[in-house]
Design an enzyme around this catalytic site. Structure first.
Site, short mmCIF file in Angstrom:
data_model
loop_
_atom_site.label_atom_id
_atom_site.label_comp_id
_atom_site.label_asym_id
_atom_site.label_seq_id
_atom_site.Cartn_x
_atom_site.Cartn_y
_atom_site.Cartn_z
N ASP A 10 -22.61 29.10 -12.84
CA ASP A 10 -23.02 28.66 -14.17
C ASP A 10 -24.19 29.51 -14.63
OD1 ASP A 10 -24.10 27.31 -16.32
OD2 ASP A 10 -24.22 25.36 -15.32
N ILE A 11 -24.04 30.19 -15.74
CA ILE A 11 -25.06 31.13 -16.21
C ILE A 11 -26.38 30.43 -16.55
CG2 ILE A 11 -24.54 31.09 -18.69
CD1 ILE A 11 -24.60 34.21 -18.55
N GLY A 32 -17.88 25.56 -24.64
CA GLY A 32 -17.90 26.59 -23.60
C GLY A 32 -19.29 26.94 -23.13
N ASP A 34 -21.59 28.52 -24.68
CA ASP A 34 -22.53 28.27 -25.78
C ASP A 34 -23.07 26.84 -25.70
OD1 ASP A 34 -23.91 28.62 -28.14
OD2 ASP A 34 -22.14 28.68 -29.44
N SER A 117 -15.78 36.30 -25.03
CA SER A 117 -14.50 36.23 -25.77
C SER A 117 -13.29 35.80 -24.93
CB SER A 117 -14.14 37.57 -26.45
OG SER A 117 -14.89 37.75 -27.63
N TYR A 121 -11.88 32.30 -27.47
CA TYR A 121 -11.51 33.44 -28.32
C TYR A 121 -10.34 34.25 -27.76
CZ TYR A 121 -15.50 32.79 -31.53
OH TYR A 121 -16.38 32.31 -32.49
N1 AR6 Z 1 -21.51 29.83 -17.29
C1 AR6 Z 1 -20.80 30.99 -17.26
N2 AR6 Z 1 -19.61 31.16 -17.88
C2 AR6 Z 1 -19.11 30.09 -18.55
C3 AR6 Z 1 -19.79 28.85 -18.64
C4 AR6 Z 1 -21.04 28.74 -17.96
N3 AR6 Z 1 -21.75 27.61 -17.99
N4 AR6 Z 1 -19.03 28.02 -19.39
C5 AR6 Z 1 -17.92 28.69 -19.75
N5 AR6 Z 1 -17.96 29.95 -19.24
P1 AR6 Z 1 -16.18 30.66 -24.17
P2 AR6 Z 1 -15.67 32.75 -26.18
C6 AR6 Z 1 -17.00 31.04 -19.38
O1 AR6 Z 1 -15.02 29.86 -24.65
O2 AR6 Z 1 -14.28 32.93 -25.71
C7 AR6 Z 1 -17.87 28.56 -28.32
O3 AR6 Z 1 -17.50 27.33 -28.88
C8 AR6 Z 1 -15.58 30.72 -19.76
O4 AR6 Z 1 -14.85 30.26 -18.63
O5 AR6 Z 1 -17.45 29.94 -23.84
O6 AR6 Z 1 -16.51 33.97 -26.44
C9 AR6 Z 1 -18.70 29.40 -29.24
O7 AR6 Z 1 -19.53 28.62 -30.09
C10 AR6 Z 1 -15.09 32.06 -20.25
O8 AR6 Z 1 -14.74 32.89 -19.15
O9 AR6 Z 1 -16.58 31.81 -25.24
C11 AR6 Z 1 -17.67 30.15 -30.02
O10 AR6 Z 1 -17.18 29.37 -31.10
C12 AR6 Z 1 -16.33 32.66 -20.91
O11 AR6 Z 1 -17.44 31.87 -20.43
C13 AR6 Z 1 -16.56 30.37 -29.02
O12 AR6 Z 1 -16.69 29.32 -28.07
C14 AR6 Z 1 -16.31 32.65 -22.42
O13 AR6 Z 1 -15.69 31.47 -22.89
C15 AR6 Z 1 -16.70 31.68 -28.30
O14 AR6 Z 1 -15.57 31.90 -27.51
#
Ligand code: AR6
Length: 174
Positions: A10-11, A32, A34, A117, A121
């Site tokens: 977890d980042i 996610g 964010d 992404s 995304y």
């Molecule tokens: N630590 C590290 N990686 C993570 C964590 C975490 N705590 N949580 C999720 N991931 P995403 P996107 C990974 O969907 O595709 C948001 O609603 C996840 O498994 O978070 O860029 C924003 O507000 C995946 O591999 O981001 C935007 O609307 C990666 O992080 C939208 O999602 C990215 O997944 C952005 O979409």
């Protein structure tokens, strides 16, 4: 020579100079990674983001980390995957490049990226990992960053990064 290291987890837990947030163009939070970053940083983060006036796709903007162990958060907006003919590759590369520019500006020596992404995304994970690694390798030496963590939230993502980084080391004859 900067170190590029894939790690699971977890980042929001990482004690590095800067973590990167995969945000949306409002910069006002979401799901996610964010959502996790905003929850862990506390409400001051969204207040700081409100002053940034959003962010274009492929660009990045910085805030403090507030309650996070990381000093800074670099909020970047990855492209939505529309099939690959809508400049997605260039826009994703822009996210990594701009975050390294911010690292130089904020004197960050360590930075952690999520797989931008590849969640909501829908960017294909292996293609995204290649762009992440290639772009970081192209720009890291000019940034002053010494350690780059690629934070992988799933076993599959971790395996992809480990494989690609091992291949790139083999090509350098290491
Ligand atoms: N630590 C590290 N990686 C993570 C964590 C975490 N705590 N949580 C999720 N991931 P995403 P996107 C990974 O969907 O595709 C948001 O609603 C996840 O498994 O978070 O860029 C924003 O507000 C995946 O591999 O981001 C935007 O609307 C990666 O992080 C939208 O999602 C990215 O997944 C952005 O979409």
């Amino acid at each position: 020579m900067a170190q590029l290291i894939p790690i699971p987890g977890d980042i929001t837990r990482l004690q590095v100079d800067a973590i990167v947030n995969a945000a949306n163009s409002s910069l006002l939070g979401g799901g996610g990674v964010d959502g996790a970053i905003h929850r862990a940083a506390g409400p001051e983060l969204v207040a700081a983001c409100r002053k940034l006036d959003g962010c274009a796709t492929g660009d990045a903007k910085a805030t403090p980390g507030f309650n996070l162990p990381a000093k800074w958060v670099f909020h970047t907006v990855g492209p939505v995957w529309y099939g690959g003919n809508d400049h997605e590759d260039d826009l994703l590369a822009g996210c990594y490049r701009r975050c390294l520019e911010l690292a130089a500006e904020y004197h960050a020596r360590s930075i952690a990226f999520p797989a931008i992404s590849t969640g909501v995304y829908c960017f294909p994970p292996e293609r995204a990992a290649r762009i992440a690694i290639d772009t970081v390798k192209a720009h890291v030496e000019n940034s002053g960053v010494e350690v780059v963590n690629f934070v992988c939230f799933s076993e599959e993502t971790l395996a992809v990064y480990q494989q690609l980084l091992a291949e790139s080391k083999a090509h350098r004859g290491m």
